[in-house]
Design a protein around this motif. Structure first.
Motif, PDB file in Angstrom:
ATOM      1  N   UNK A 160       0.790  -1.226   0.000  1.00  8.12           N
ATOM      2  CA  UNK A 160       0.000   0.000   0.000  1.00  8.12           C
ATOM      3  C   UNK A 160       0.825   1.280   0.000  1.00  8.12           C
ATOM      4  N   UNK A 161       2.161   1.193   0.073  1.00  5.45           N
ATOM      5  CA  UNK A 161       2.967   2.397   0.151  1.00  5.45           C
ATOM      6  C   UNK A 161       4.255   2.249  -0.658  1.00  5.45           C
ATOM      7  N   UNK A 162       4.821   3.407  -1.013  1.00  8.95           N
ATOM      8  CA  UNK A 162       6.149   3.445  -1.618  1.00  8.95           C
ATOM      9  C   UNK A 162       6.796   4.782  -1.273  1.00  8.95           C
ATOM     10  N   UNK A 208      18.618   8.054  -8.497  1.00  8.59           N
ATOM     11  CA  UNK A 208      17.314   7.498  -8.149  1.00  8.59           C
ATOM     12  C   UNK A 208      17.620   6.335  -7.209  1.00  8.59           C
ATOM     13  N   UNK A 209      17.303   6.498  -5.929  1.00 10.53           N
ATOM     14  CA  UNK A 209      17.739   5.493  -4.968  1.00 10.53           C
ATOM     15  C   UNK A 209      16.755   5.364  -3.810  1.00 10.53           C
ATOM     16  N   UNK A 210      17.043   4.388  -2.961  1.00 12.70           N
ATOM     17  CA  UNK A 210      16.266   4.132  -1.745  1.00 12.70           C
ATOM     18  C   UNK A 210      14.780   3.958  -2.032  1.00 12.70           C
ATOM     19  N   UNK A 211      14.455   3.154  -3.033  1.00 13.64           N
ATOM     20  CA  UNK A 211      13.042   2.835  -3.288  1.00 13.64           C
ATOM     21  C   UNK A 211      12.573   1.871  -2.208  1.00 13.64           C
ATOM     22  N   UNK A 212      11.508   2.262  -1.513  1.00 16.62           N
ATOM     23  CA  UNK A 212      10.992   1.482  -0.380  1.00 16.62           C
ATOM     24  C   UNK A 212       9.526   1.149  -0.613  1.00 16.62           C
ATOM     25  N   UNK A 213       9.112  -0.040  -0.165  1.00 14.51           N
ATOM     26  CA  UNK A 213       7.721  -0.475  -0.253  1.00 14.51           C
ATOM     27  C   UNK A 213       7.370  -1.241   1.029  1.00 14.51           C
ATOM     28  N   UNK A 214       6.071  -1.557   1.215  1.00 14.30           N
ATOM     29  CA  UNK A 214       5.657  -2.314   2.407  1.00 14.30           C
ATOM     30  C   UNK A 214       4.877  -3.577   2.016  1.00 14.30           C
ATOM     31  N   UNK A 226       4.089  -6.314   5.843  1.00 15.51           N
ATOM     32  CA  UNK A 226       3.263  -5.167   5.503  1.00 15.51           C
ATOM     33  C   UNK A 226       3.266  -4.060   6.524  1.00 15.51           C
ATOM     34  N   UNK A 227       3.948  -4.251   7.641  1.00 15.47           N
ATOM     35  CA  UNK A 227       3.917  -3.257   8.716  1.00 15.47           C
ATOM     36  C   UNK A 227       5.070  -2.266   8.655  1.00 15.47           C
ATOM     37  N   UNK A 228       6.070  -2.532   7.821  1.00 11.87           N
ATOM     38  CA  UNK A 228       7.241  -1.658   7.779  1.00 11.87           C
ATOM     39  C   UNK A 228       7.675  -1.443   6.332  1.00 11.87           C
TER      40      UNK A 228
END
Length: 544
Positions: A160-162, A208-214, A226-228
């Motif tokens: 649900x996030x990025x 373009x760096x540090x792409x984060x998802x949950x 899914x919590x972090x």
């Protein structure tokens, strides 16, 4: 994911002029221009650039002009794209803003006139100029990344996030060194021939760096609940490892169950597999693989050994294919950096004519197209798309200017001009010139009034009509219709020394571009492009 969004954006960032003029050409090459842009029929020292044939009306002797312009510009893209909402407090519309500044843009013009002859030289930033910085990237950076939650969720990995850290900085300078020779044919007509050496110096830095998802998929690792927020490349790498293991396990068990099936035990329920020679550990592992293949608990409880074997045999290549896709995604979401420069040069031949009668001065100038390429000098390029030593088309288009100046009385004169840039005939990277209908046209008016022997005031305006089409416009490079106003004055410090002070600003028309395949995502989206531009000028003119 696409590998192009970083590199293409950086290369296009500074491709447009940061000043007045066409897509790749600066026409403001003196502080005088900023307070009266309609100088195409000028007979003063600034005519070294605007009207070389008009230099014949200078007084005999040496003439020198030194100017500096301070340019401040913003570029704003207001983007509406549904996937942006998950990283924008539920709002589908995000604003991407870039700033371009060039506090020091020097230029000089020099002329020597003797009776029927004049020679002149000039230096200016004839194209580009300054540095443009987008601290949060551009829509084309973020759109593919924003698709990650939607794409993963549709494949059974709730996300649900990025977040992403994107940055880009571009510098572009075309240094122009111009030489002219002017001759007075008769009392009314003069002509000039000249050339400008254009030296291109571009630099681009970005990441373009540090792409984060949950993602919520514990089967790929204990971190993925899914919590972090977790590293996208690490998640995809771990997912590829897990899927490769499942593929190997499914292949192994499909082969290992064959003797049982051959021996007549295929109809035995998998749950009762110990009666057919399987261990409880093996049964649990096979059931886990069946669950990964999409079977429900009820289906797993009811499946026999032969059906389980067929399901595993069919699932093995599917797992392998998904593992390969995850490996590709890991590479696409990995940190990327770019550090490169471009260099090149070309020559512009220039022809100028001037006709003077009574208080009216008419002028025409034609600058031929400069054919040139720029060569990549790459320090680091994680995209693999910007090889060192590769040449890119970077033509400077031909330019036609027409001007008129009329002396209403001893103290007051008015002027007008027209510019047309033949952009469609100038080759650009990826043949982008095909999306231009002819080129940019500019219409200019100005007026100057001598208050007394010391003070002069002036003002003028410019209307710019771009010839680009919707297909030309991207967040990486866009051209907008606009109008500009300049004003200021001059102070006669001594009979031979004059100070110019000026201010010039531009108002742009917004351009809205809607797409059913926004930045290659297959979803609809809209960009609204806008800009601001302010320039301050100061200059000295000296004759001796």
């Amino acid at each position: 994911m696409t590998k192009k969004f970083l590199i293409i954006t950086l290369l296009s960032l500074a491709a447009g002029s940061a000043f007045a003029g066409g897509l790749l050409t600066n026409t403001n090459q003196s502080a005088h221009f900023l307070r009266n842009p309609a100088l195409d029929a000028s007979t003063e020292i600034d005519a070294v650039y605007t009207n070389p044939a008009g230099l014949i009306f200078l007084t005999n002797g040496f003439h020198l002009s030194l100017s500096n312009q301070s340019v401040y510009q913003t570029r704003t893209i207001t983007s509406t794209f549904a996937p942006f909402a998950v990283n924008n407090d539920g709002d589908q519309t995000k604003i991407f803003k870039g700033t371009a500044s060039a506090p020091l843009v020097p230029s000089f013009q020099f002329a020597y006139k003797k009776d029927r002859y004049a020679i002149s030289a000039g230096f200016a930033i004839s194209g580009g100029g300054g540095k443009a910085v987008f601290n949060k990237g551009l829509p084309s950076f973020e759109a593919p990344i924003s698709m990650l939650p939607l794409s993963l969720s549709s494949k059974g990995v709730p996300t649900s996030k990025y977040t992403v850290d994107s940055y880009m900085e571009g510098k572009q300078f075309i240094f122009g060194v111009q030489l002219n020779g002017t001759y007075k044919i008769n009392d009314a007509l003069s002509a000039a021939l000249g050339m400008r050496l254009n030296i291109v110096s571009n630099a681009y830095v970005g990441h373009l760096k540090n792409i984060m998802i949950n993602p919520n998929q514990p089967a790929f690792g204990p971190l993925y609940t899914g919590s972090a927020m977790v590293s996208a490349p690490k998640f995809f790498t771990d997912a590829a490892t897990a899927l490769s293991g499942w593929s190997a396990g499914a292949t192994s068990y499909a082969a290992g169950l064959q003797p049982i099936v051959t021996g007549g035990g295929g109809t035995v329920l998998l749950a009762n597999g110990t009666s057919a020679g399987l261990t409880t550990t093996q049964i649990a592992q096979i059931q886990g693989l069946l669950g990964a293949a999409g079977l429900t608990q009820a289906q797993i409880a009811a499946v026999n050994i032969q059906t389980a074997q067929g399901t595993l045999a069919a699932a093995a290549p599917v797992f392998a294919g998904k593992a390969a896709a995850m490996t590709t995604n890991a590479g696409s979401t990995a940190d990327k950096q770019l550090d490169c420069t471009q260099t090149g040069w070309g020559v512009t031949p220039i022809l100028s004519l001037n006709y003077h009668v009574a208080g009216l001065n008419l002028a025409a100038k034609y600058e031929f197209k400069s054919t040139l390429n720029v060569q990549n000098n790459t320090v680091i390029d994680d995209t693999g798309l910007y090889a060192d030593g590769v040449n890119t088309p970077h033509d400077i288009p031909a330019l036609l200017t027409l001007g008129a100046e009329y002396q209403l009385c001893d103290k007051w004169k008015v002027s007008g001009g027209y510019h047309h840039f033949f952009d469609s005939d100038a080759k650009m990277a990826n043949n982008k010139q095909q999306y231009i209908n002819g080129g940019v046209s500019e219409y200019l008016l100005g007026s100057e009034y001598q208050l007394n022997d010391i003070f002069l005031i002036s003002a003028g305006g410019q209307i710019t009509r771009t010839g680009v089409t919707d297909a030309y416009q991207t967040d990486m490079s866009y051209s907008l219709n606009s109008y500009s106003i300049g004003f200021g004055g001059a102070i006669r410090i001594t009979p031979d020394l004059r100070l110019n002070l000026s201010y010039f600003f531009t108002n742009y028309d917004k351009w809205t571009k809607a797409s059913t395949n926004y930045n290659g995502t297959t979803l609809a989206g809209t960009d609204v492009y806008n800009r601001t531009n302010k320039v301050f000028g100061i200059g000295l003119e000296y004759k001796f």
